[in-house]
Design an enzyme around this catalytic site. Structure first.
Site, PDB file in Angstrom:
ATOM      1  N   TYR A  43      37.822 -15.099 -26.986  1.00 42.34           N
ATOM      2  CA  TYR A  43      37.542 -14.106 -25.950  1.00 42.34           C
ATOM      3  C   TYR A  43      36.548 -14.661 -24.942  1.00 42.34           C
ATOM      4  O   TYR A  43      35.885 -15.676 -25.177  1.00 42.34           O
ATOM      5  CB  TYR A  43      37.024 -12.808 -26.558  1.00 42.34           C
ATOM      6  CG  TYR A  43      35.568 -12.809 -26.965  1.00 42.34           C
ATOM      7  CD1 TYR A  43      34.614 -12.132 -26.204  1.00 42.34           C
ATOM      8  CD2 TYR A  43      35.134 -13.481 -28.108  1.00 42.34           C
ATOM      9  CE1 TYR A  43      33.275 -12.119 -26.573  1.00 42.34           C
ATOM     10  CE2 TYR A  43      33.806 -13.472 -28.490  1.00 42.34           C
ATOM     11  CZ  TYR A  43      32.871 -12.787 -27.715  1.00 42.34           C
ATOM     12  OH  TYR A  43      31.556 -12.786 -28.086  1.00 42.34           O
TER      13      TYR A  43
ATOM     14  N   LYS B 229      34.562 -19.805 -28.920  1.00 39.06           N
ATOM     15  CA  LYS B 229      34.198 -18.398 -28.739  1.00 39.06           C
ATOM     16  C   LYS B 229      35.286 -17.512 -29.355  1.00 39.06           C
ATOM     17  O   LYS B 229      36.125 -16.936 -28.657  1.00 39.06           O
ATOM     18  CB  LYS B 229      33.994 -18.077 -27.258  1.00 39.06           C
ATOM     19  CG  LYS B 229      33.259 -16.760 -27.005  1.00 39.06           C
ATOM     20  CD  LYS B 229      32.904 -16.624 -25.534  1.00 39.06           C
ATOM     21  CE  LYS B 229      32.220 -15.293 -25.234  1.00 39.06           C
ATOM     22  NZ  LYS B 229      30.887 -15.177 -25.841  1.00 39.06           N
TER      23      LYS B 229
END
Length: 286
Positions: free
Chosen positions: A33, A150
């Site tokens: 994300y 991430k």
């Protein structure tokens, strides 16, 4: 008013936005994300977020479903459709829905699941906390060792944030082998004199987009930057401290594990770096 959400190319009211129960993002946290801030209706540090998204997907052997220009058009559309002046755009890309649960990756040509949604945060850059600073506690860092990706696996950061909340403070700094790695959702810094000290990039921390910009601006402002490990004790003895993230920008830290830094007030370096960052980002916003 209901938000308009993007799901796999469709624009839907949030109540109608759905993802399969077999999606690997749901079953395996198999996805990544990005969070991009919006100020005055424009995207902040967008190119950096695109670069990191591409890297995260590559590290997980996933294909980026869009070019940077295509992402920009989608982001601009969601900002416009939701009339976001100040706030955030959240993007999640998962490996998709293979139709059943399996540890093995599905075929590489399986379409990914792409979801975007917004959060409206009027006055995002004018947070009162920037005037008073955050208080943090330290907690052990027991996350996996690919923190540079991430991913959507945010369980332990959530647990650490809850530990901070229960302690009546603003956030937690994670500590591994005696040294601070980062905050729960931000990069951590201390200041000694005219020197900014922060942990060097590796798989131990997220390669913060705001971090990269702030360190560049600091060097341009003739400040010394030292990338190395530091302990909680060194942080408590520092002149000041701060964190950076896409949503908090530059946020001063005035207390660590109950010890007030300097006089317990927001420091000049953190204040100045926040001013510089917001000014430069507004100039370059898309």
């Amino acid at each position: 008013m209901s938000r308009t959400v993007y799901v796999n190319g469709d624009w839907l009211p949030e109540a109608e936005a759905k993802v399969s129960v077999f999606d690997r993002g749901f079953l395996m946290a198999d996805g990544v994300y990005e969070v991009t801030s919006v100020l005055d209706g424009k995207l902040i540090d967008f190119a950096g977020h695109c670069t990191r998204l591409d890297r995260s997907l590559s590290e997980l052997e996933m294909t980026n479903p869009h070019s940077d220009d295509e992402w920009l058009e989608i982001f601009r559309q969601i900002v416009a459709r939701n009339a976001i002046s100040d706030g955030m755009v959240y993007l999640q890309v998962t490996r998709g829905n293979p139709g059943d649960r399996d540890f093995a990756y599905p075929p590489a040509d399986l379409p990914p699941t792409v979801v975007l949604f917004t959060q409206s945060k009027p006055g995002l850059a004018d947070s009162p906390a920037a005037k008073t600073g955050w208080r943090v506690i330290s907690v052990p860092d027991i996350r996996w060792h690919r923190r540079d990706i991430k991913t959507v696996q945010l369980l332990y950061p959530s647990m650490a944030k809850m530990a901070a909340k229960k302690a009546g403070v603003d956030d937690a700094w994670l500590v591994e082998d005696g040294f601070v790695t980062e905050g729960t959702s931000n990069n951590a810094y201390i200041v000694k004199g005219n020197k900014i000290i922060t942990r060097a990039l590796s798989s131990d921390i997220l390669h913060g987009i705001t971090r990269a910009s702030v360190l560049r601006f600091a060097k341009e402002a003739q400040m010394e930057v030292e990338e190395r490990n530091f302990t909680i004790a060194e942080a408590q003895a520092a002149d000041e401290a701060f964190i950076t993230s896409a949503s908090a920008f530059v946020m001063p830290v005035v207390e660590i594990d109950g010890t007030a830094l300097s006089d317990g007030k927001v420091g000049r370096v953190a204040t100045r770096m926040r001013e510089i960052y917001l000014d430069e980002m507004r100039k370059a916003a898309l």
